[in-house]
Write an enzyme that holds these catalytic residues in place. Structure first.
Site, PDB file in Angstrom:
ATOM      1  N   LYS A 124       1.630  11.062   7.556  1.00 16.60           N
ATOM      2  CA  LYS A 124       0.876  10.511   8.571  1.00 16.60           C
ATOM      3  C   LYS A 124       1.271  11.424   9.869  1.00 16.60           C
ATOM      4  CE  LYS A 124      -1.583   6.724   6.719  1.00 16.60           C
ATOM      5  NZ  LYS A 124      -1.253   5.708   5.806  1.00 16.60           N
ATOM      6  N   PHE A 131       0.848  -1.115   0.049  1.00 16.86           N
ATOM      7  CA  PHE A 131       0.084  -0.229   0.044  1.00 16.86           C
ATOM      8  C   PHE A 131       0.854   1.191  -0.015  1.00 16.86           C
ATOM      9  CE2 PHE A 131      -2.427   3.690   1.295  1.00 16.86           C
ATOM     10  CZ  PHE A 131      -3.503   3.367   0.641  1.00 16.86           C
ATOM     11  N   ASP A 142       8.994   3.108   2.389  1.00 20.35           N
ATOM     12  CA  ASP A 142       7.910   3.611   2.552  1.00 20.35           C
ATOM     13  C   ASP A 142       7.556   3.536   3.960  1.00 20.35           C
ATOM     14  OD1 ASP A 142       5.371   4.892   2.799  1.00 20.35           O
ATOM     15  OD2 ASP A 142       4.632   3.838   1.221  1.00 20.35           O
TER      16      ASP A 142
HETATM   17  C1  LIG Z   1      -1.230   6.140   4.421  1.00 19.84           C
HETATM   18  C2  LIG Z   1      -0.132   5.452   3.515  1.00 19.84           C
HETATM   19  C3  LIG Z   1       0.283   5.997   2.328  1.00 19.84           C
HETATM   20  C4  LIG Z   1      -0.566   7.083   1.608  1.00 19.84           C
HETATM   21  O1  LIG Z   1      -0.767   8.246   2.481  1.00 19.84           O
HETATM   22  P1  LIG Z   1      -1.855   9.375   2.254  1.00 19.84           P
HETATM   23  O2  LIG Z   1      -1.482  10.501   2.955  1.00 19.84           O
HETATM   24  O3  LIG Z   1      -3.128   8.421   2.522  1.00 19.84           O
HETATM   25  O4  LIG Z   1      -1.540   9.828   0.667  1.00 19.84           O
HETATM   26  C5  LIG Z   1       1.417   5.446   1.745  1.00 19.84           C
HETATM   27  N1  LIG Z   1       1.930   4.765   2.172  1.00 19.84           N
HETATM   28  C6  LIG Z   1       1.891   4.005   3.344  1.00 19.84           C
HETATM   29  C7  LIG Z   1       2.780   2.955   3.659  1.00 19.84           C
HETATM   30  C8  LIG Z   1       0.592   4.327   4.112  1.00 19.84           C
HETATM   31  O5  LIG Z   1       0.176   3.708   5.022  1.00 19.84           O
END
Ligand SMILES: *Cc1c(COP(=O)(O)O)cnc(C)c1O
Length: 401
Positions: free
Chosen positions: A255, A140, A225
């Site tokens: 986040k 994700f 990520d």
């Molecule tokens: C939440 C998330 C994203 C995307 O972040 P958004 O602020 O929702 O665009 C990308 N990578 C990971 C691992 C995430 O948990």
């Protein structure tokens, strides 16, 4: 207006791209949220780890309010007095050289992709339009068209093609597959050190370290990520730090970078890598704005000064110990690292959603991820007493439902 009125109006006028639990929250403080009827719940999702510092943290609020009075947005056409110090703080914390600020996580992932490709063409010498980025199944990384193009979850992709080429998907946690996928046009391997949305999937020990070495040996950038796994969630500042010699070339954060006040994200890397950008190559109207910088800067101070990674490690271990005392016919496995825990239910349990709804009834807000996993990820400021409170509810629901 009552709960059902808020729900009706939202469902009438808002697109239905989510299926939220029907709790209409109107205020929050720390680990607690309160709905429009005055009922209190403990938050065990933390807005997908964006509120690791707890809801409405007073220090971050103060920084936000003070900055909002003075200056909110200049655009990058002009400089502002917050950006420089914020860049320095982030890069020092990440032990990198430079950063590029964006807003949402997906934008930061897009930025990392653009950076890796540009680096591939300018520095590595990959022929024009031949750059490949290796990613993992069950990933994700966000919801833009480029990113969902390399998702393996059908629903993320369905109806959104055609997709961008240049991505190679390998199974998560499979070092041999990574080794086989690397070739002279590979510019990067982008990976979540722990897959959060994927169901709290923790690869076997040594995976990241071996991937690191392979990337170094083949002149491939390792991109971590850590939008969800970073900033204390797993019991370290970054999840990659659970292994020796696994430091990525590029770190993507978001986040909790803003403690939930505002979307702030960043790509953090070396001079060699982020140095590929020239004025005009990339940008964002809101990226690096002074309000975002002030909020994010204080959010990071809170993570460090309140020792949130250490709290996560200690309390996560405590929570895991408690969970293993549950006697439930529904549970297949508890897995986790720090306060990043997944309870995987057996297929015959009928899905995690009904357990989350039962927990909601008992005052605990959790969200299923994928069909069979209940994710436990409370704000990291949570106390032992609060964990005991939550645990008694989880135990009851898992044992009696
Ligand atoms: C939440 C998330 C994203 C995307 O972040 P958004 O602020 O929702 O665009 C990308 N990578 C990971 C691992 C995430 O948990």
């Amino acid at each position: 207006m009552q709960s059902k009125d808020y729900i009706n109006i939202e469902d009438s006028y808002g697109a239905h791209n989510y299926l939220p639990l029907d709790v209409v929250i109107s205020k929050a403080d720390g680990v607690w949220v309160e709905d429009v009827d005055g009922k209190k719940y403990m938050d065990f999702l933390s807005a997908y780890s964006a509120v690791n510092q707890g809801h409405c943290h007073p220090r971050i609020y103060k920084a936000m309010a003070e900055q909002a009075k003075k200056l909110t947005l200049t655009s990058r056409a002009f400089r502002n007095d917050q950006l420089g110090n914020f860049c320095k703080q982030v890069t020092e914390l990440c032990e990198m050289d430079m950063m590029l600020p964006m807003n949402s996580g997906a934008e930061a992932v897009e930025t990392a992709i653009k950076t890796a490709r540009k680096w591939g063409y300018k520095i590595k010498g990959v022929p024009k339009d031949k750059a490949e980025i290796i990613v993992c199944s069950n990933n994700f990384h966000g919801r833009t068209t480029t990113i969902v193009g390399f998702a393996t979850e059908d629903q993320y992709r369905d109806g959104f093609g055609p997709f961008a080429p240049g991505f190679v998907i390998i199974p998560y946690g499979d070092y041999d597959a990574l080794k086989a996928a690397v070739n002279e046009n590979t510019v990067a391997f982008m990976v979540e050190p722990i897959q959060g949305e994927g169901g709290i999937i923790i690869p076997s020990k040594g995976y990241l370290q071996k991937a690191r070495k392979l990337c170094t040996d083949n002149n491939v950038l390792l991109i971590a990520d850590e939008i969800q796994s970073g900033l204390g969630r797993t019991g370290k500042l970054f999840a990659y730090q659970h292994e020796e010699n696994a430091k990525p070339d590029m770190l993507i954060i978001g986040k909790a970078l803003s403690g939930g006040f505002y979307p702030v994200s960043a790509v953090v890397s070396s001079k060699e890598v982020l140095g590929v950008f020239n004025p005009g190559d990339h940008g964002s109207t809101f990226g690096g704005n002074p309000l975002a910088c002030a909020i994010a800067s204080e959010s990071l101070n809170v993570i460090v000064e309140e020792k949130l990674p250490q709290r996560s490690a200690e309390l996560g271990a405590y929570m895991m110990e408690l969970l293993h005392t549950i006697n439930s016919k529904h549970v297949k496995e508890y897995r986790g690292i720090g306060l990043f825990i997944g309870i995987e239910l057996k297929p015959e349990a009928g899905g995690a959603r009904r357990f989350c709804e039962a927990l909601q009834g008992d005052g605990l807000l959790c969200k299923e991820t994928h069909e069979h996993v209940i994710r436990l990820a409370p704000p990291l400021i949570i106390s032992r007493k609060d964990i005991d409170w939550a645990f008694s509810r989880i135990k009851k629901v898992l044992e009696t439902l």
